[in-house]
Design a protein around this motif. Structure first.
Motif, PDB file in Angstrom:
ATOM      1  N   GLN A 111       3.202 -10.278  12.871  1.00  0.00           N
ATOM      2  CA  GLN A 111       2.841  -9.332  11.936  1.00  0.00           C
ATOM      3  C   GLN A 111       1.352  -9.609  11.232  1.00  0.00           C
ATOM      4  N   ILE A 112       0.239  -8.616  11.493  1.00  0.00           N
ATOM      5  CA  ILE A 112      -0.987  -9.035  10.738  1.00  0.00           C
ATOM      6  C   ILE A 112      -0.707  -8.377   9.359  1.00  0.00           C
ATOM      7  N   ASN A 113      -1.007  -9.100   8.396  1.00  0.00           N
ATOM      8  CA  ASN A 113      -0.683  -8.766   6.784  1.00  0.00           C
ATOM      9  C   ASN A 113      -1.715  -8.753   6.297  1.00  0.00           C
ATOM     10  N   VAL A 114      -1.766  -7.502   5.476  1.00  0.00           N
ATOM     11  CA  VAL A 114      -3.123  -7.574   4.368  1.00  0.00           C
ATOM     12  C   VAL A 114      -2.645  -7.252   2.995  1.00  0.00           C
ATOM     13  N   ALA A 115      -3.639  -7.960   2.164  1.00  0.00           N
ATOM     14  CA  ALA A 115      -3.393  -7.712   0.810  1.00  0.00           C
ATOM     15  C   ALA A 115      -4.675  -7.175   0.423  1.00  0.00           C
ATOM     16  N   HIS A 116      -4.760  -5.977  -0.338  1.00  0.00           N
ATOM     17  CA  HIS A 116      -6.001  -5.250  -0.624  1.00  0.00           C
ATOM     18  C   HIS A 116      -5.790  -5.099  -2.252  1.00  0.00           C
ATOM     19  N   ALA A 117      -7.065  -5.486  -3.036  1.00  0.00           N
ATOM     20  CA  ALA A 117      -7.130  -5.402  -4.343  1.00  0.00           C
ATOM     21  C   ALA A 117      -8.542  -4.284  -4.628  1.00  0.00           C
ATOM     22  N   ALA A 118      -8.187  -3.410  -5.387  1.00  0.00           N
ATOM     23  CA  ALA A 118      -9.356  -2.592  -5.915  1.00  0.00           C
ATOM     24  C   ALA A 118      -8.971  -2.257  -7.468  1.00  0.00           C
ATOM     25  N   LEU A 119     -10.295  -1.578  -8.186  1.00  0.00           N
ATOM     26  CA  LEU A 119     -10.137  -1.067  -9.229  1.00  0.00           C
ATOM     27  C   LEU A 119     -10.260   0.269  -9.358  1.00  0.00           C
ATOM     28  N   ILE A 120      -9.555   0.914  -9.947  1.00  0.00           N
ATOM     29  CA  ILE A 120      -9.404   2.428  -9.999  1.00  0.00           C
ATOM     30  C   ILE A 120      -9.485   3.257 -11.152  1.00  0.00           C
ATOM     31  N   GLY A 121     -10.222   4.255 -11.217  1.00  0.00           N
ATOM     32  CA  GLY A 121     -10.247   5.078 -12.148  1.00  0.00           C
ATOM     33  C   GLY A 121     -11.365   4.589 -13.295  1.00  0.00           C
ATOM     34  N   ALA A 122     -11.515   5.458 -14.248  1.00  0.00           N
ATOM     35  CA  ALA A 122     -12.638   5.221 -15.408  1.00  0.00           C
ATOM     36  C   ALA A 122     -12.269   4.027 -16.097  1.00  0.00           C
ATOM     37  N   GLY A 123     -11.223   3.581 -16.333  1.00  0.00           N
ATOM     38  CA  GLY A 123     -10.558   2.540 -17.040  1.00  0.00           C
ATOM     39  C   GLY A 123     -11.013   1.149 -16.826  1.00  0.00           C
ATOM     40  N   PRO A 124     -11.308   0.705 -15.702  1.00  0.00           N
ATOM     41  CA  PRO A 124     -10.445   0.835 -14.763  1.00  0.00           C
ATOM     42  C   PRO A 124      -9.216   0.242 -14.624  1.00  0.00           C
ATOM     43  N   SER A 125      -8.256   0.541 -13.584  1.00  0.00           N
ATOM     44  CA  SER A 125      -6.888  -0.078 -13.588  1.00  0.00           C
ATOM     45  C   SER A 125      -6.782  -0.986 -12.524  1.00  0.00           C
ATOM     46  N   ALA A 126      -6.299  -1.797 -12.584  1.00  0.00           N
ATOM     47  CA  ALA A 126      -6.133  -2.632 -11.433  1.00  0.00           C
ATOM     48  C   ALA A 126      -5.101  -2.318 -10.347  1.00  0.00           C
ATOM     49  N   PHE A 127      -5.289  -2.366  -8.975  1.00  0.00           N
ATOM     50  CA  PHE A 127      -4.621  -1.836  -7.821  1.00  0.00           C
ATOM     51  C   PHE A 127      -4.604  -2.801  -6.889  1.00  0.00           C
ATOM     52  N   LEU A 128      -3.257  -3.049  -6.459  1.00  0.00           N
ATOM     53  CA  LEU A 128      -2.934  -4.207  -5.497  1.00  0.00           C
ATOM     54  C   LEU A 128      -1.902  -3.601  -4.683  1.00  0.00           C
ATOM     55  N   GLU A 129      -2.139  -3.458  -3.273  1.00  0.00           N
ATOM     56  CA  GLU A 129      -1.286  -3.073  -2.155  1.00  0.00           C
ATOM     57  C   GLU A 129      -1.162  -4.170  -1.080  1.00  0.00           C
ATOM     58  N   SER A 130      -0.214  -4.285  -0.369  1.00  0.00           N
ATOM     59  CA  SER A 130      -0.010  -4.988   0.937  1.00  0.00           C
ATOM     60  C   SER A 130       0.780  -4.240   1.815  1.00  0.00           C
TER      61      SER A 130
END
Length: 138
Positions: A111-130
């Motif tokens: 498997q090629i695995n990816v972890a992706h992190a971003a900041l979303i919204g006006a707050g902002p809020s932490a967003f993490l997905e894999s």
């Protein structure tokens, strides 16, 4: 009712930020010791976002069931910034990463695995997905 709306809105915003692997394609064959392009796509969304970065790993599941990218990324092949942009009108914004498949990679299903992190919204809020893409080391 307000809390239900808020939760629904947050979930919708998070889903809109979801990235995917465009390349390599599902079940593509890759060779140990060679370079492979990993294309990470992230569609635009209505909510503002700031990319933090990604990590790309390779994990073998030739002799055991594949595990979720949340559980294991495997051998890290890239860790750093992520800046997707439009290249073609028929594809979402993406960035290509040229990685080298380790010469010691186990032959078989991987498997090629990816972890992706971003900041979303006006707050902002932490967003993490894999997420992952199944490939075959041959």
């Amino acid at each position: 009712m307000k809390s239900f709306f808020s939760v629904t809105l947050f979930i919708a915003a998070a889903i809109a930020q979801s990235a995917t692997i465009g390349l390599p394609t599902e079940n593509q064959e890759i060779n140990p010791g060679t370079e492979v392009v990993v294309q990470v796509q992230r569609p635009n969304s209505l909510s503002g976002s700031t990319e933090v970065g990604i990590a790309i790993g390779l994990s073998s599941c030739a002799s055991a069931p594949c595990r979720s990218a949340e559980d294991i990324l495997g051998t890290i092949l890239y860790n750093g910034p992520f800046s997707p942009v439009y290249h073609e009108t028929n594809l979402p914004p993406y960035e290509n990463f040229t990685i080298t498949v380790p010469a010691s990679a186990t032959v078989g299903k991987s498997q090629i695995n990816v972890a992706h992190a971003a900041l979303i919204g006006a707050g902002p809020s932490a967003f993490l997905e894999s997420f992952n893409q199944t490939v075959f080391v041959v």
